[in-house]
Design a protein around this motif. Structure first.
Motif, PDB file in Angstrom:
ATOM      1  N   TYR A 368      39.599  17.041  19.937  1.00 23.12           N
ATOM      2  CA  TYR A 368      39.239  16.085  18.895  1.00 23.12           C
ATOM      3  C   TYR A 368      40.333  15.028  18.717  1.00 23.12           C
ATOM      4  CZ  TYR A 368      36.077  19.936  17.951  1.00 23.12           C
ATOM      5  OH  TYR A 368      35.143  20.928  18.078  1.00 23.12           O
ATOM      6  N   LEU A 369      41.163  14.874  19.722  1.00 22.51           N
ATOM      7  CA  LEU A 369      42.277  13.929  19.657  1.00 22.51           C
ATOM      8  C   LEU A 369      41.792  12.532  19.323  1.00 22.51           C
ATOM      9  CD1 LEU A 369      45.370  13.525  20.224  1.00 22.51           C
ATOM     10  CD2 LEU A 369      44.688  12.800  22.521  1.00 22.51           C
ATOM     11  N   ARG A 370      42.547  11.837  18.490  1.00 23.17           N
ATOM     12  CA  ARG A 370      42.306  10.421  18.221  1.00 23.17           C
ATOM     13  C   ARG A 370      43.098   9.618  19.248  1.00 23.17           C
ATOM     14  NH1 ARG A 370      39.079  13.417  15.518  1.00 23.17           N
ATOM     15  NH2 ARG A 370      38.935  13.144  13.249  1.00 23.17           N
ATOM     16  N   HIS A 371      42.398   8.927  20.125  1.00 26.93           N
ATOM     17  CA  HIS A 371      43.038   8.199  21.208  1.00 26.93           C
ATOM     18  C   HIS A 371      43.401   6.800  20.706  1.00 26.93           C
ATOM     19  CE1 HIS A 371      41.308  11.080  24.309  1.00 26.93           C
ATOM     20  NE2 HIS A 371      40.581  11.328  23.236  1.00 26.93           N
ATOM     21  N   PRO A 372      44.682   6.481  20.525  1.00 27.89           N
ATOM     22  CA  PRO A 372      45.061   5.201  19.919  1.00 27.89           C
ATOM     23  C   PRO A 372      44.893   4.021  20.871  1.00 27.89           C
ATOM     24  CG  PRO A 372      47.017   6.424  20.541  1.00 27.89           C
ATOM     25  CD  PRO A 372      45.853   7.330  20.814  1.00 27.89           C
ATOM     26  N   VAL A 373      44.377   2.929  20.352  1.00 30.52           N
ATOM     27  CA  VAL A 373      44.320   1.652  21.051  1.00 30.52           C
ATOM     28  C   VAL A 373      45.355   0.721  20.413  1.00 30.52           C
ATOM     29  CG1 VAL A 373      42.876  -0.313  21.698  1.00 30.52           C
ATOM     30  CG2 VAL A 373      41.897   1.990  21.652  1.00 30.52           C
ATOM     31  N   ILE A 374      45.157   0.388  19.153  1.00 29.72           N
ATOM     32  CA  ILE A 374      46.190  -0.271  18.338  1.00 29.72           C
ATOM     33  C   ILE A 374      46.117   0.363  16.958  1.00 29.72           C
ATOM     34  CG2 ILE A 374      47.033  -2.408  17.311  1.00 29.72           C
ATOM     35  CD1 ILE A 374      45.981  -3.972  19.565  1.00 29.72           C
ATOM     36  N   SER A 375      47.151   1.082  16.595  1.00 31.28           N
ATOM     37  CA  SER A 375      47.133   1.818  15.329  1.00 31.28           C
ATOM     38  C   SER A 375      47.581   0.929  14.177  1.00 31.28           C
ATOM     39  CB  SER A 375      48.042   3.047  15.416  1.00 31.28           C
ATOM     40  OG  SER A 375      49.402   2.659  15.492  1.00 31.28           O
ATOM     41  N   THR A 376      47.169   1.312  12.981  1.00 33.82           N
ATOM     42  CA  THR A 376      47.625   0.617  11.783  1.00 33.82           C
ATOM     43  C   THR A 376      49.145   0.692  11.663  1.00 33.82           C
ATOM     44  OG1 THR A 376      45.536   1.075  10.659  1.00 33.82           O
ATOM     45  CG2 THR A 376      47.405   0.499   9.271  1.00 33.82           C
ATOM     46  N   ALA A 377      49.717   1.830  12.034  1.00 31.49           N
ATOM     47  CA  ALA A 377      51.173   1.972  11.967  1.00 31.49           C
ATOM     48  C   ALA A 377      51.865   0.939  12.850  1.00 31.49           C
ATOM     49  CB  ALA A 377      51.580   3.384  12.372  1.00 31.49           C
ATOM     50  N   GLU A 378      51.344   0.706  14.049  1.00 30.68           N
ATOM     51  CA  GLU A 378      51.942  -0.310  14.915  1.00 30.68           C
ATOM     52  C   GLU A 378      51.921  -1.670  14.233  1.00 30.68           C
ATOM     53  OE1 GLU A 378      51.233  -2.742  19.091  1.00 30.68           O
ATOM     54  OE2 GLU A 378      50.083  -0.910  18.752  1.00 30.68           O
ATOM     55  N   VAL A 379      50.799  -2.015  13.604  1.00 25.99           N
ATOM     56  CA  VAL A 379      50.690  -3.298  12.917  1.00 25.99           C
ATOM     57  C   VAL A 379      51.707  -3.387  11.781  1.00 25.99           C
ATOM     58  CG1 VAL A 379      49.158  -4.788  11.565  1.00 25.99           C
ATOM     59  CG2 VAL A 379      48.265  -3.547  13.554  1.00 25.99           C
ATOM     60  N   ASP A 380      51.894  -2.282  11.050  1.00 25.66           N
ATOM     61  CA  ASP A 380      52.890  -2.266   9.982  1.00 25.66           C
ATOM     62  C   ASP A 380      54.288  -2.562  10.525  1.00 25.66           C
ATOM     63  OD1 ASP A 380      51.094  -1.607   7.912  1.00 25.66           O
ATOM     64  OD2 ASP A 380      51.230   0.533   8.375  1.00 25.66           O
ATOM     65  N   PHE A 381      54.631  -1.952  11.655  1.00 23.86           N
ATOM     66  CA  PHE A 381      55.957  -2.178  12.225  1.00 23.86           C
ATOM     67  C   PHE A 381      56.085  -3.588  12.800  1.00 23.86           C
ATOM     68  CE2 PHE A 381      55.820   2.618  12.745  1.00 23.86           C
ATOM     69  CZ  PHE A 381      56.662   2.856  11.677  1.00 23.86           C
ATOM     70  N   TRP A 457      58.712   2.808  18.322  1.00 26.47           N
ATOM     71  CA  TRP A 457      58.805   3.547  19.596  1.00 26.47           C
ATOM     72  C   TRP A 457      58.372   4.994  19.404  1.00 26.47           C
ATOM     73  CZ3 TRP A 457      62.287   7.621  20.548  1.00 26.47           C
ATOM     74  CH2 TRP A 457      62.452   8.008  21.882  1.00 26.47           C
ATOM     75  N   LEU A 458      58.813   5.616  18.327  1.00 22.84           N
ATOM     76  CA  LEU A 458      58.440   6.996  18.043  1.00 22.84           C
ATOM     77  C   LEU A 458      56.938   7.117  17.810  1.00 22.84           C
ATOM     78  CD1 LEU A 458      59.359   9.945  17.354  1.00 22.84           C
ATOM     79  CD2 LEU A 458      59.532   9.174  14.973  1.00 22.84           C
ATOM     80  N   ASN A 459      56.368   6.163  17.093  1.00 22.35           N
ATOM     81  CA  ASN A 459      54.932   6.197  16.824  1.00 22.35           C
ATOM     82  C   ASN A 459      54.131   6.105  18.121  1.00 22.35           C
ATOM     83  OD1 ASN A 459      52.513   5.875  14.971  1.00 22.35           O
ATOM     84  ND2 ASN A 459      52.404   3.961  16.099  1.00 22.35           N
ATOM     85  N   PHE A 460      54.566   5.252  19.063  1.00 24.47           N
ATOM     86  CA  PHE A 460      53.907   5.190  20.367  1.00 24.47           C
ATOM     87  C   PHE A 460      54.069   6.522  21.093  1.00 24.47           C
ATOM     88  CE2 PHE A 460      54.858   0.406  20.369  1.00 24.47           C
ATOM     89  CZ  PHE A 460      53.570   0.076  19.985  1.00 24.47           C
ATOM     90  N   GLY A 461      55.301   6.949  21.232  1.00 22.70           N
ATOM     91  CA  GLY A 461      55.646   8.255  21.767  1.00 22.70           C
ATOM     92  C   GLY A 461      54.896   8.648  23.016  1.00 22.70           C
ATOM     93  N   PHE A 462      54.479   9.909  23.067  1.00 20.15           N
ATOM     94  CA  PHE A 462      53.818  10.452  24.248  1.00 20.15           C
ATOM     95  C   PHE A 462      52.334  10.112  24.304  1.00 20.15           C
ATOM     96  CE2 PHE A 462      54.764  13.970  21.188  1.00 20.15           C
ATOM     97  CZ  PHE A 462      53.519  14.022  20.575  1.00 20.15           C
ATOM     98  N   LEU A 463      51.811   9.356  23.325  1.00 18.35           N
ATOM     99  CA  LEU A 463      50.423   8.909  23.379  1.00 18.35           C
ATOM    100  C   LEU A 463      50.294   7.496  23.956  1.00 18.35           C
ATOM    101  CD1 LEU A 463      48.997  10.216  19.968  1.00 18.35           C
ATOM    102  CD2 LEU A 463      48.730  11.223  22.251  1.00 18.35           C
ATOM    103  N   GLN A 464      51.304   6.655  23.761  1.00 18.91           N
ATOM    104  CA  GLN A 464      51.286   5.276  24.268  1.00 18.91           C
ATOM    105  C   GLN A 464      52.639   4.909  24.876  1.00 18.91           C
ATOM    106  OE1 GLN A 464      49.731   3.664  20.337  1.00 18.91           O
ATOM    107  NE2 GLN A 464      48.506   2.427  21.747  1.00 18.91           N
ATOM    108  N   PRO A 465      53.059   5.614  25.913  1.00 23.12           N
ATOM    109  CA  PRO A 465      54.394   5.354  26.471  1.00 23.12           C
ATOM    110  C   PRO A 465      54.562   3.957  27.066  1.00 23.12           C
ATOM    111  CG  PRO A 465      53.168   6.893  27.844  1.00 23.12           C
ATOM    112  CD  PRO A 465      52.394   6.739  26.580  1.00 23.12           C
ATOM    113  N   SER A 466      53.472   3.338  27.542  1.00 21.27           N
ATOM    114  CA  SER A 466      53.606   1.982  28.078  1.00 21.27           C
ATOM    115  C   SER A 466      54.080   1.021  26.999  1.00 21.27           C
ATOM    116  CB  SER A 466      52.271   1.501  28.657  1.00 21.27           C
ATOM    117  OG  SER A 466      51.931   2.221  29.817  1.00 21.27           O
TER     118      SER A 466
END
Length: 533
Positions: A368-381, A457-466
């Motif tokens: 049931y993983l949520r696969h991130p594309v562009i997260s709200t957290a990224e926008v906040d940062f 960087w931490l928020n991207f982490g192992f889900l969005q390493p690129s």
């Protein structure tokens, strides 16, 4: 280039989004060799479908590209200091990422072609399908640019339309030109979608939700995706390089102009692998294989989460992002360790396991993983950095705190979804607790920009390493240690870009050679991207 640029993805037929498996989905494509008709709504879906493996956290993407290559360069995945191969980038894996983009682009060119052939009334009905597909293309184009540098685009992807093999070998576009185009076009696309929102023809409005497995036909969310992506690209070029003024102007337009971006948890642009009602492709069933050889924590990520000594408490995300080792502590593979010690630790039995793992409930076994594309957290940062650098007017601390809160919510949501499927839920902190923690982190930081990028960087982490690697190259944060690998034949230390894959070198010879000459005579992996520090 025939292999890459031929249109090989068929036309998707209208389908129900309820429990539609990958096999069921592909069976509903029309055979392009047996049909002379196509519709823009189905071709839009084909664009999304062509890119699904690098939009979801799919097995192949995670195992080969994200974890096998990029996660090492971003230090979001624990890896060993294997002599001679510490920074190896498999050509076949890079080639797969490269070719996947050109499948997306070929499908998009087919969509453009069908749209352009329609009369004025048909184009009015179909414009939204073209617009949404274009946003998706720019998302993936930017990822290809950020990995390789200059790439073919404006002349690429037309072979399936023209049939002209001799004319199908595309020249390279400069990364700066493509970034300029993307930032400008995303602004125009937002305006177009905004004008269409609530004004779609009835047949278009009824078709869109089922054909759109990204945002389920929610145009308000598409506008936020569009502006989020534009803000991401604008911030990327705003610090240094030849597009600083372009980036800063776009940032001001979005943030000072009050254009809609993701602000709440529900605004996350993310995909669900299987929530019992919207299972598209069953990717989550195979995520464990994507991490099977890359499940160990990286010490650099743990160092940012382990804040008890500085803030009196560890980050609330720590226990749901990583499991403890056999000794009951948190330890990751570190670039400061000796290779022999790493190898010895990795051979220990489970009862003496030395290294923490990426949490199995939250990620590895989570269907049931949520696969991130562009997260709200990224926008906040992104906002926090823009405000801190005075590229826009706003409260950097508040944006930073919002980012930590939304990132924490995101990871706990993944964890809770997995646990809830078994009939119980995990315990998560209150929002006030996370706010207090984030405020303390901000107040304790002497370098505000550094702490913003560290958390991003931490928020991207192992889900969005690129995306995490982009931040390291762009800002120098977090400060990571990359030892030399003197026995390596090519990559003695972490590269600045990925070399063009062999299929491109062998098939697009003339244009590849011209590109190499423009780069100074060599396809050098240590040439920095124009936006890199």
């Amino acid at each position: 280039m025939k292999k890459i640029y031929t249109l090989i993805v068929g036309v998707a037929t209208f389908f129900s989004m309820n429990s539609c498996s990958d096999d069921e989905y592909t069976s509903k494509y029309d055979n392009p060799g047996q049909t002379s008709t196509a519709s823009c709504d189905k071709l839009m879906t084909g664009v999304f479908y062509a890119g699904k493996d690098y939009t979801y956290n799919a097995y192949w993407r995670m195992y080969t590209w994200d974890n096998g290559i990029i996660g090492k360069y971003a230090q979001t995945i624990g890896f060993t200091k294997s002599p001679g191969g510490m920074y190896t980038a498999s050509d076949s894996y890079a080639n797969n990422r490269w070719e996947n983009f050109y499948k997306i682009l070929a499908q998009f060119r087919a969509l453009q072609n069908v749209y352009e052939q329609g009369d004025e009334s048909k184009q009015e009905s179909d414009k939204i399908f073209l617009d949404l597909a274009e946003i998706f293309v720019y998302d993936h184009l930017s990822q290809i640019i950020d990995a390789f540098g200059d790439v073919p685009f404006s002349e690429a992807g037309y072979l399936g339309i023209t049939g002209d093999v001799a004319g199908s070998y595309p020249s390279y576009d400069k990364a700066t030109d493509l970034y300029t185009t993307m930032i400008q076009r995303l602004g125009a696309l937002y305006t177009e979608i905004n004008s269409l929102n609530g004004n779609l023809p009835p047949t278009t409005a009824s078709a869109l939700p089922a054909q759109d497995f990204i945002n389920k036909g929610d145009l308000t969310k598409w506008m936020k995706y569009c502006n989020n992506l534009r803000l991401r690209l604008a911030v990327r070029v705003a610090s240094q390089g030849s597009l600083t003024s372009v980036g800063q102007a776009a940032i001001a337009e979005i943030l000072n102009g009050g254009l809609p971006v993701s602000t709440t948890f529900d605004d996350n642009i993310s995909l669900v692998g299987d929530d019992g009602s919207t299972d598209q492709f069953n990717f989550s069933d195979a995520i464990r294989d994507g991490y099977k050889d890359h499940s160990r924590a990286n010490q650099a990520m743990l160092d940012i989460l382990l804040t008890e000594n500085t803030l009196g408490i560890n980050d609330y995300r720590l226990p749901i992002m990583y499991s403890k080792n056999a000794a009951g502590g948190y330890k990751g593979l570190s670039t400061h360790e000796e290779y022999a010690d790493q190898e010895n630790n990795l051979t220990l039995p489970e009862s003496k396991r030395a290294y923490s793992r990426i949490d199995s409930t939250t990620v590895i076994y989570n269907q049931y993983l949520r696969h991130p594309v562009i997260s709200t957290a990224e926008v906040d940062f992104l906002k926090a950095e823009a405000y801190q650098n005075s590229w826009a007017t706003g409260n950097a601390k508040q944006a930073f705190v919002n980012g930590v809160v939304n990132s924490t919510k995101y990871y706990f949501d993944c964890n809770d979804a997995s646990l809830s499927s078994a009939g119980f839920k995990g315990t998560e902190p209150t929002e006030s607790e996370v706010i207090a923690y984030a405020e303390a982190m901000w107040d304790n930081a002497s370098n505000k920009l550094e702490v913003i990028i560290q958390q991003k960087w931490l928020n991207f982490g192992f889900l969005q390493p690129s995306q995490a690697w982009n931040e390291v190259r762009r800002t120098g944060y977090p400060v990571l240690y990359f030892p030399n690998d003197p026995t390596a034949q090519v990559l003695t230390t972490v590269p600045s870009r990925i070399r063009y894959p062999s299929s491109e070198r062998n098939n697009n010879v003339t244009n590849y050679n011209a590109q190499v000459q423009a780069m100074g005579g060599t396809d050098d992996p240590y040439i920095k991207l124009f936006w890199a520090k």
